[in-house]
Design an enzyme around this catalytic site. Structure first.
Site, PDB file in Angstrom:
ATOM      1  N   TYR A  72       0.853  -1.192   0.000  1.00 39.44           N
ATOM      2  CA  TYR A  72       0.000   0.000   0.000  1.00 39.44           C
ATOM      3  C   TYR A  72       0.882   1.232   0.000  1.00 39.44           C
ATOM      4  O   TYR A  72       1.863   1.317   0.745  1.00 39.44           O
ATOM      5  CB  TYR A  72      -0.911   0.033   1.226  1.00 39.44           C
ATOM      6  CG  TYR A  72      -2.351  -0.280   0.920  1.00 39.44           C
ATOM      7  CD1 TYR A  72      -3.085   0.542   0.074  1.00 39.44           C
ATOM      8  CD2 TYR A  72      -2.984  -1.383   1.483  1.00 39.44           C
ATOM      9  CE1 TYR A  72      -4.402   0.262  -0.217  1.00 39.44           C
ATOM     10  CE2 TYR A  72      -4.300  -1.679   1.203  1.00 39.44           C
ATOM     11  CZ  TYR A  72      -5.017  -0.846   0.346  1.00 39.44           C
ATOM     12  OH  TYR A  72      -6.327  -1.127   0.062  1.00 39.44           O
ATOM     13  N   GLU A  74      -0.562   4.777  -0.452  1.00 38.13           N
ATOM     14  CA  GLU A  74      -1.396   5.970  -0.616  1.00 38.13           C
ATOM     15  C   GLU A  74      -0.588   7.220  -0.274  1.00 38.13           C
ATOM     16  O   GLU A  74       0.200   7.232   0.671  1.00 38.13           O
ATOM     17  CB  GLU A  74      -2.623   5.879   0.284  1.00 38.13           C
ATOM     18  CG  GLU A  74      -3.630   4.843  -0.183  1.00 38.13           C
ATOM     19  CD  GLU A  74      -4.801   4.724   0.765  1.00 38.13           C
ATOM     20  OE1 GLU A  74      -5.949   4.853   0.310  1.00 38.13           O
ATOM     21  OE2 GLU A  74      -4.551   4.497   1.961  1.00 38.13           O
ATOM     22  N   ASP A 249      -7.502  15.408 -23.636  1.00 34.78           N
ATOM     23  CA  ASP A 249      -7.534  13.964 -23.451  1.00 34.78           C
ATOM     24  C   ASP A 249      -6.805  13.348 -24.645  1.00 34.78           C
ATOM     25  O   ASP A 249      -7.351  13.288 -25.750  1.00 34.78           O
ATOM     26  CB  ASP A 249      -8.983  13.486 -23.389  1.00 34.78           C
ATOM     27  CG  ASP A 249      -9.110  11.981 -23.178  1.00 34.78           C
ATOM     28  OD1 ASP A 249      -8.095  11.267 -23.281  1.00 34.78           O
ATOM     29  OD2 ASP A 249     -10.241  11.509 -22.934  1.00 34.78           O
ATOM     30  N   THR A 278      -3.953   7.523 -21.333  1.00 33.06           N
ATOM     31  CA  THR A 278      -3.732   6.134 -20.939  1.00 33.06           C
ATOM     32  C   THR A 278      -2.327   5.730 -21.356  1.00 33.06           C
ATOM     33  O   THR A 278      -1.683   6.398 -22.163  1.00 33.06           O
ATOM     34  CB  THR A 278      -4.740   5.186 -21.610  1.00 33.06           C
ATOM     35  OG1 THR A 278      -4.684   5.383 -23.028  1.00 33.06           O
ATOM     36  CG2 THR A 278      -6.148   5.441 -21.117  1.00 33.06           C
ATOM     37  N   LYS A 281      -3.170   1.546 -25.557  1.00 33.99           N
ATOM     38  CA  LYS A 281      -3.493   2.108 -26.876  1.00 33.99           C
ATOM     39  C   LYS A 281      -2.207   2.343 -27.681  1.00 33.99           C
ATOM     40  O   LYS A 281      -1.334   1.489 -27.711  1.00 33.99           O
ATOM     41  CB  LYS A 281      -4.329   3.379 -26.730  1.00 33.99           C
ATOM     42  CG  LYS A 281      -5.661   3.187 -25.983  1.00 33.99           C
ATOM     43  CD  LYS A 281      -6.477   4.456 -26.032  1.00 33.99           C
ATOM     44  CE  LYS A 281      -7.819   4.298 -25.346  1.00 33.99           C
ATOM     45  NZ  LYS A 281      -7.726   4.312 -23.870  1.00 33.99           N
ATOM     46  N   ARG A 287      -2.131  -1.473 -19.075  1.00 36.41           N
ATOM     47  CA  ARG A 287      -3.415  -0.791 -18.909  1.00 36.41           C
ATOM     48  C   ARG A 287      -3.314   0.133 -17.695  1.00 36.41           C
ATOM     49  O   ARG A 287      -3.100  -0.314 -16.572  1.00 36.41           O
ATOM     50  CB  ARG A 287      -4.547  -1.792 -18.714  1.00 36.41           C
ATOM     51  CG  ARG A 287      -4.756  -2.689 -19.923  1.00 36.41           C
ATOM     52  CD  ARG A 287      -6.083  -3.419 -19.845  1.00 36.41           C
ATOM     53  NE  ARG A 287      -7.188  -2.489 -19.902  1.00 36.41           N
ATOM     54  CZ  ARG A 287      -7.711  -1.994 -21.034  1.00 36.41           C
ATOM     55  NH1 ARG A 287      -7.189  -2.340 -22.194  1.00 36.41           N
ATOM     56  NH2 ARG A 287      -8.726  -1.170 -21.005  1.00 36.41           N
TER      57      ARG A 287
END
Length: 485
Positions: A72, A74, A249, A278, A281, A287
């Protein structure tokens, strides 16, 4: 990926690793191991033309399968809410460094799990910068925790009354650009800009006039199904004229920016305040998502966790670092040029065989076929092509009479097959196969006698001969050559 021989050597080396991995997985749940093997077989045996898909390198894929997943983390680099994150700090710093250098950005944030997450981080960062911070200063508060209940409610209402303006869905925009079925459409008042009815190209003069009337807080540029380039210098001018933040975008065309195909006014990074994207693509990574920003917005973007995101996926951030490093190699620029050149070849091959294309062609990585010229809905065309071993996705066209579910178009792209080594001759053959299938597909009526939007029939033998022809192309351009499972 570099030259073919070195790629094949890496793939052969990875073969033993994957065999052992799947043997271990199969010892716990054999169905998952089998589904994984079958997915590789299916991808190897079909013409993947979905514009938003690609093939990540084996180093990128292998990076995700490690114990980095177990931590973790965060927070941000050097400021985590959990102890023991020194290695995650290194991973995130390396990924962000590569992203900044690759795109020439002042700041990069690599935590978003997807493109939607990246866009949400961007929107809330802009709201924080443009709305929350000035309001807190006006009210004499350092944080929202210092506000009275009345002031907090006023701030909440102020947040919910903001406006965004982006490309309409049927013209090629994305759901995250303010549409009602997405959270962005519930966050903002939204108005769309479309394309010229005849040319189907962005009408910048009309866009400017509409923006001056609507006065959005955020002007959104970018697309998921617009087969042309965008003039981001003009979009910057319009944003400045109406006092808007320019958000771009670039999820679909990030690889063409990284590969120096989009330069000058067509490169969004020098003009945008914030960019969302992203890593898969056309960028050919894992991903995931990322955000680029100017220094002015960096502090707000850096609050993505806990503002929008939970704990970052550290193993995926590591894979992003590997993919960004690959994209910084000279060979990636050659790949990106091939993607754009192949798209032109594909478009020309379709048109010379009678297909109708939205905007009459392409100058990026995707092509949008208007399937009404074949008497088919997008769904019928997509299904008939899939039956024939050609993987595409149905997509709306401007002013689509069939709506967003059945649609009147099919979107295809060149990034994935270009990764396999397809060139001009292969893509011209792909165009021939697509037209052959669609020409020999007939729409069927529904049981009530009305025109059916989903039912169809493909003439006998067409699907088999298409699969056979596709197999020849695919066998000559193998996916992960040397990798055997």
């Amino acid at each position: 990926m570099t030259d073919a021989s070195s790629v094949e050597a890496v793939n052969a080396q990875a073969s033993a690793a994957y065999q052992q991995i799947l043997e271990i997985v199969g010892g716990v749940e054999p169905r998952i191991a089998e589904a994984t093997r079958q997915e590789l077989a299916d991808q190897r045996s079909s013409l993947k033309l979905i514009a938003s898909e690609n093939y990540a390198s084996l180093p990128t894929l292998l990076t995700m399968g490690t114990w980095l997943s177990d931590k973790y983390a965060e927070g941000t680099v050097g400021h985590r809410f959990y102890a023991g994150c020194q290695n995650i700090d290194s991973v995130e710093s390396i990924a962000a460094e590569h992203a900044r250098e690759l795109f020439g950005a002042e700041y990069a944030y690599v935590q978003p799990h997807s493109g939607i997450d990246a866009n949400l981080v961007a929107y809330w960062a802009i709201l924080n910068k443009r709305i929350e911070s000035p309001e807190l200063e006006r009210l004499g508060a350092k944080t929202v925790n210092d506000l009275s209940e009345a002031d907090w409610e006023t701030l909440r209402r102020t947040f919910s009354e903001q406006r965004v303006m982006g490309m309409s869905l049927d013209a090629g925009g994305h759901l995250t650009h303010g549409f009602r079925h997405n959270i962005s459409g519930k966050m903002f008042h939204q108005r769309s800009y479309g394309t010229d009815p005849e040319s189907q190209l962005i009408d910048y003069d009309k866009l400017r006039a509409d923006a001056k009337e609507f006065k959005p807080l955020i002007l959104i540029a970018g697309y998921s199904a617009y087969p042309r380039r965008v003039n981001f210098a003009t979009m910057r001018e319009i944003a400045d004229e109406v006092g808007a933040t320019l958000f771009v975008d670039m999820a679909h065309f990030a690889g063409l920016v990284a590969g120096k195909v989009f330069t000058g006014d067509e490169n969004p990074v020098p003009f945008a305040d914030v960019v969302g994207s992203t890593t898969h693509k056309s960028l050919r990574g894992p991903r995931g998502g990322f955000v680029l920003a100017t220094k002015e917005y960096s502090e707000s973007v850096d609050k993505g966790c806990p503002m929008v995101l939970g704990g970052p996926l550290s193993h995926v951030m590591a894979a992003k670092a590997v993919a960004f490093a690959e994209a910084r190699q000279q060979s990636f620029q050659g790949y990106a040029r091939n993607v754009a050149d192949n798209a032109k070849t594909l478009a020309e091959g379709l048109m010379k065989r009678g297909a109708k294309l939205v905007t009459g062609g392409t100058d990026n990585h995707l092509v949008l076929i208007d399937t009404t010229s074949f008497g088919l809905t997008g769904r019928q065309a997509e299904s008939a092509l899939l039956d024939s071993g050609v993987v595409t996705n149905r997509n709306s066209v401007p002013n689509d009479p069939n709506g967003a579910w059945y649609t009147s178009g099919v979107r295809i792209g060149t990034p994935a097959l270009t990764s396999r080594g397809f060139g001009a001759d292969e893509f011209d053959k792909v165009a021939e196969l697509i037209v052959d299938v669609l020409t020999n597909t007939t729409a069927m009526t529904a049981s009530n006698g009305q025109p059916g939007k989903a039912r169809y029939t493909v003439a006998g033998g067409v699907a088999d001969r298409t699969k056979a022809a596709a197999a020849e192309l695919l066998d000559a351009n193998q996916l992960y050559p040397g990798l055997e499972l």
